[in-house]
Design an enzyme around this catalytic site. Structure first.
Site, PDB file in Angstrom:
ATOM      1  N   GLU A 168      -5.859  -2.697  12.792  1.00 39.60           N
ATOM      2  CA  GLU A 168      -5.651  -3.553  11.624  1.00 39.60           C
ATOM      3  C   GLU A 168      -6.773  -4.585  11.471  1.00 39.60           C
ATOM      4  OE1 GLU A 168      -2.620  -1.087  11.137  1.00 39.60           O
ATOM      5  OE2 GLU A 168      -3.503  -2.431   9.662  1.00 39.60           O
TER       6      GLU A 168
ATOM      7  N   GLU B 207       0.842  -1.199   0.000  1.00 41.76           N
ATOM      8  CA  GLU B 207       0.000   0.000   0.000  1.00 41.76           C
ATOM      9  C   GLU B 207       0.875   1.246   0.000  1.00 41.76           C
ATOM     10  OE1 GLU B 207      -3.974   1.778   2.149  1.00 41.76           O
ATOM     11  OE2 GLU B 207      -2.598   0.622   3.341  1.00 41.76           O
TER      12      GLU B 207
ATOM     13  N   HIS C 235      -9.741  -3.036   9.798  1.00 40.24           N
ATOM     14  CA  HIS C 235      -9.544  -2.936   8.351  1.00 40.24           C
ATOM     15  C   HIS C 235     -10.039  -4.174   7.601  1.00 40.24           C
ATOM     16  CE1 HIS C 235      -7.617   0.779   7.331  1.00 40.24           C
ATOM     17  NE2 HIS C 235      -6.577   0.610   8.120  1.00 40.24           N
TER      18      HIS C 235
END
Length: 1026
Positions: free
Chosen positions: A466, A296, A469
């Site tokens: 996380e 990313e 996500h």
């Protein structure tokens, strides 16, 4: 990505070949993705990667917006012009003939004309050079806004026309499935790869445009579903946009499927971006190798050719060939492992769910794991073998949070496994790759003997972020990077929300409150940006990974939840996730889900667009007259220069106003109304002594009260502060100091308000007061006004003296109390108050005497190390321990102490060592520069180091990346003189145009200007009354 609240973030590999005429190719470029929480005192957080800058025939070497145009370097053209002029001058010299006696003969009329022409031409060239913009002679060249990129015909590396001119890929072809096979060699740091991509034609076309960078492509074949015969095809490369074009042997027909196979080789990156490799030393001093990914936002294309934009979702089958001693992991569970004839192992992983390329991940290394099953999903924590004893906290946390999210979102986690891996060298704080979450060791591992309560909270928050996500970002993904906040804002909001629900004892609301204060400081600058902003180039995409996308996004969601109620909020996001699972969305899709739930009793889309599409936030001015509250809104804008003040009518927000009043049961009664006009009146049910607007600071706005109303609140704090919540007390401290910086209230009144701190016992108000007064101390100290700085410290010390003296040097008490202890003792020892240094020295000496084996209280360990590092022997002992310890938590505390030294030679060595990546890993460089720049002996040194090493820094970390943002802010944010302003501005003006235009550079210049204004406005008053 994890925005982890105050830590460095991001590691990525990638061969970014710069085909520049002007310099050698750097092997790789790094990046980092992290939000800088505060322009005046940047904290560490963590984020992600970027694309390379390349020069291709006919175009400049920088990333450009879709609507911008690049021309071949003007420097090159002018250079040719100079050469022509020079040869002309040389030739014309023959017109001067010496007579035999040595005297010059008379000039002919023709000669005079020629000479005059040459002189005029030379003067013209000089004038052109003088008038050209500074960017003309830079590596990137100049942007031209007036013409579109499509007007240029791109040229591929082989000289043929490249069939696509835009940065964004065409939508004619959609990928369906990738089959990726990789054979990495961790010794030579190279790999061979092949990728077979099944695609579907949405439109008829002759070309397939996709991303690729740094690959040596050896063979490309094409096959249609009809013929099923492979045909070798031509490929065109356009490295300026990191694109390749596959020229099909036949027209691709709309609605048909095709297969593309690309065979290639590449280097494993030596940066932290893409598919990268590292080495580290194990416990037995043996050198070990490790390879991991960080894709990313733009680095999947460096590992394999792909459609590397978030909207191009597909499924992935990954195969990896490895040596027997290594473990290979990817997003999905391992399907099979086959021993090959040469003794290597071929691992194949199950086909993935439909996902974006930036979420693809794979890891090869010597690792061990601890696992637990959660309703059919195997949760595993991986680490290098010697640190497997530090994974228990992470496993327990991940299991709890996975169950919480599945229940709250009413959607089961869709994969059969969830791996969390601690990587020995990783620049990002963490990364949410679907099913394979990657972390720095310090953000995943928890050592019971050396990790403090702050370390525990950090690990818990990062895991929560996380995991969130996996739904927000992975299951439902923003269509393009302009809406990055939909990923990061939601994950950040859920991080704090889940901790409040599942780990209430950690008091994570204090961290969220602190993050909102610092984000608003950044958002009040003219250099801020809307959280939903148009982006095209790699630098612009990198710059979106800042604290606004993370914390402003989260703050707006908190405000909306508080306004609508928790039940309505949950119902809307569950609907949003169900409606868009495995899809790509825009902000409007989220607001449409809210409007569906509210049944349009409130137009959430109309309201929230006032917050997402304009930068900054409102200042709400309140005046109480009897039973009426007169309310006005304007933009809160820090810059006091009238020429850049926004016009009154240019900003308007729909503000959910909440307030509490005297005499109400605070926790039960809050009144709310919506201000969607410039001004309004709120009718109170009774005449009260005081009103506090923005209850619990759940709204993203500042409040300014009329003079009498400020006085009533100040009086209430002195009489009984606890009728207001700790959030409200911290909010009042923050607001009044920010308003003092703006000149709306006097600095003396701000200090009048904090006089009540003698009776304050909660963490949030005290830490905010220490932060605000610490900023003032830092400016005074860097100006050399130690007289005023010392008086300021003594005034604050008198307010907090009782609380400081009550502290014990232990780890006793609940987390919030322990964090307050750390803050108070840190303040006392930093300024040598209340015998703090004596106790710290005794603890440090005993620790040294035990050769570092004696356990120190973890919450005061950092303070003890900082005091110990003040001596030569203490500093050297800490350095020796840094290189030998196995606990990242303890090493971080040591590194901060080492970087707090007053010896500039030691500080320079630390920064140089981290830049080189030898004794100290390069992932820590931005943290070291910020720490050095925060203290008086190092604040000039940090800036000098950045200037001297700028070219190396931008080779390691790409322009726009969080690491570059952090380094620029951390080395300049305490300058407050016009000399320093001029120096910083001149330095960046002499870099490329792209560099000078970076938001972090403009922010740094603005912060220095604000510091200058603050000093000019307040120094005399401080001298008089402090």
């Amino acid at each position: 990505m994890s925005c982890f609240g105050f830590l460095d973030r991001l590691q990525l590999p990638r061969n970014m070949i710069e085909n520049s005429m002007f310099e050698e190719e750097p092997d790789v470029v790094d990046l980092a993705k992290e939000p800088c929480l505060h322009p005046l005192e940047p904290d560490e957080v963590e984020y992600e990667p970027r694309g390379s800058r390349l020069l291709v025939r006919g175009l400049g070497e920088h990333e450009v917006d879709e609507d911008e145009e690049d021309y071949e370097s003007s420097a090159k053209l002018l250079g040719m012009s100079f050469m022509n002029r020079s040869s002309g001058l040389r030739n014309s010299a023959t017109t001067y003939r010496q007579s035999p006696d040595g005297a010059c003969s008379a000039l002919s009329a023709r000669t005079v004309v020629v000479c005059a022409f040459v002189v005029v031409a030379a003067v013209s060239v000089i004038m052109v050079i003088y008038l050209l913009p500074r960017c003309t002679f830079t590596k990137e060249g100049c942007h031209k806004q007036s013409q579109s990129l499509e007007s240029i015909q791109p040229v591929a590396t082989n000289g043929k026309p490249f069939p696509w001119a835009r940065v964004r890929l065409p939508m004619a072809i959609m990928p369906l499935r990738y089959e990726l096979s990789l054979h990495p060699n961790l010794t030579s740091m190279t790999f061979k790869g092949s990728v077979t991509i099944s695609v579907h034609a949405l439109q008829a076309t002759w070309n397939i445009i996709l991303h690729s960078t740094g690959h040596n492509i050896s063979r490309v074949t094409f096959m249609s579903a009809v013929s099923s015969q492979e045909k070798q095809v031509e490929i065109l490369e356009y490295p300026f946009h990191e694109q390749i074009a596959v020229v099909a042997p036949e027209a691709l027909l709309m609605g048909h499927n095709y297969t593309l196979k690309i065979e290639y080789s590449a280097n494993i990156s030596s940066s932290y971006y893409g598919f990268y490799g590292i080495s580290y030393t194990a416990e037995n001093n043996e050198k070990k190798y490790f390879a991991a990914t960080q894709f990313e936002p733009l680095a999947a294309r460096s590992a394999f050719p792909c459609f590397d934009e978030p909207a191009f979702k597909a499924t992935f089958i990954i195969r990896i060939i490895r040596d027997e001693q290594y473990t290979a992991l990817s997003n999905m569970p391992k399907k099979s492992s086959v021993l090959m004839e040469d003794g290597l192992i071929l691992d194949e992983f199950s086909e993935s769910v439909k996902m974006s390329t930036y979420l693809v991940a794979f890891i090869i290394g010597e690792i061990k794991s601890l696992s637990q099953d959660v309703n059919g999903t195997l949760v595993s924590i991986y680490a290098v073998p010697e640190k497997i004893g530090q994974v228990h906290h992470a496993l327990e946390t991940a299991v709890k949070l996975l169950e919480f999210y599945q229940n709250y979102f009413e959607i089961q986690y869709p994969l059969k496994k969830l791996d969390l891996v601690a990587i020995p060298d990783f620049e990002a704080g963490a990364m949410e790759n679907w099913g394979l979450l990657t972390f720095r060791e310090e953000t995943l591992l928890y050592d019971n003997n050396t990790s403090s309560v702050a370390d525990r909270k950090l690990v818990t928050k990062i895991i929560a972020h996380e995991l969130a996500h996996q739904w927000f970002g992975n299951l439902v993904t923003m269509r393009w990077w302009n809406d990055l906040w939909l990923n990061e804002g939601f994950a950040t909001f859920m991080e704090y929300f889940s901790l409040e629900k599942m780990f209430k004892e950690l008091s994570s609301y204090e961290d969220f409150l602190d993050a909102r204060f610092k984000t608003m400081k950044k958002d009040s600058l003219n250099s801020s940006h809307p959280i939903s902003s148009s982006v095209q180039s790699s630098e612009q995409i990198e710059e979106m990974f800042d604290s606004l996308s993370y914390f402003k996004g989260a703050s707006l969601l908190l405000m909306l939840k508080s306004y609508l109620s928790e039940d309505v909020f949950q119902h809307a996001i569950v609907l949003y996730l169900h409606n868009h699972s495995y899809g790509s969305i825009e902000s409007d899709d989220l607001w449409d889900s809210f409007n569906e739930v509210t049944n349009k009793t409130l137009d959430v889309k109309k309201m929230m667009k006032t917050w997402t599409l304009q930068k900054g936030f409102p200042l709400v001015t309140v005046q109480k007259k009897g039973k009426e509250l007169f309310i006005q809104q304007e933009r809160f804008f820090l810059n006091m220069k009238p020429e850049i003040q926004p016009s009154d009518g240019s900003y308007l927000w729909h503000i959910p106003l909440s307030y509490v009043t005297e005499g109400r049961n605070y926790s039960k009664h809050r009144s709310v109304s919506l201000l969607d006009k410039r001004s309004g009146i709120i009718n109170l049910t009774e005449d009260v002594q005081w009103v506090k607007v923005n209850a619990d600071m759940n709204g993203y706005y500042l409040v300014h009260y009329a003079s009498d109303d400020w006085e009533s609140l100040i009086t209430q704090l002195r009489v009984n502060p606890y009728v207001l919540s700790d959030k409200d007390r911290a909010n009042l401290i923050n607001n009044i100091f920010e308003l003092a910086g703006l000149g709306r209230v006097s600095l003396q009144r701000a200090f009048d308000l904090i006089d009540y701190l003698q009776s304050e016992n909660d963490t949030a108000p005290i830490t905010e007061a220490l932060f605000q007064t610490g900023l003032i101390f830092d400016l005074l100290e860097k100006l050399g006004r130690m007289d005023l700085a010392s008086r300021l410290v003594m005034r604050v010390f008198k307010l907090l003296q009782n609380q400081i003296q009550q502290q014990t040097w232990t780890d006793e008490g609940p987390p919030s109390v322990r964090e307050l202890r750390s803050a108070l003792l840190e303040f006392a020892c930093a300024h040598s108050l209340a015998g703090c240094c004596t106790t710290a020295t005794q603890l440090f000496d005993a620790w040294v005497a035990s050769n570092g084996t004696q356990s120190l209280p973890t919450d005061v360990m950092a303070t003890v190390f900082k005091v110990g590092a003040r001596t030569e022997n203490g500093w050297l002992f800490l350095l020796s321990k840094y290189t030998s310890l196995g606990s990242e938590a303890e090493k971080n505390k040591i590194l901060e102490a080492l970087a707090s030294s007053e010896d500039v030679r030691k500080l320079y060595w630390l920064m140089k060592s981290s830049l080189d990546g030898d004794t100290i890993r390069t992932q820590k460089l931005s943290f070291i520069i910020r720490t050095v720049g925060r203290h008086f002996p190092g604040h000039l040194l940090a800036w000098d180091f950045v200037k001297e090493n700028w070219n190396k820094l931008v080779q390691k970390f790409p322009l726009g990346s969080y690491t570059i943002q952090s380094i620029v802010a951390g080395s300049t944010h305490l300058f407050s003189t016009k000399t320093h302003l001029s120096e910083v501005q001149t330095f960046f003006e002499n870099q490329s145009e792209t560099t000078f235009r970076l938001r972090c550079v403009q922010e740094a210049l603005e912060v220095i200007q604000l510091n200058i204004q603050w000093v000019e406005k307040n120094l005399k008053a401080l001298t008089w009354w402090l």
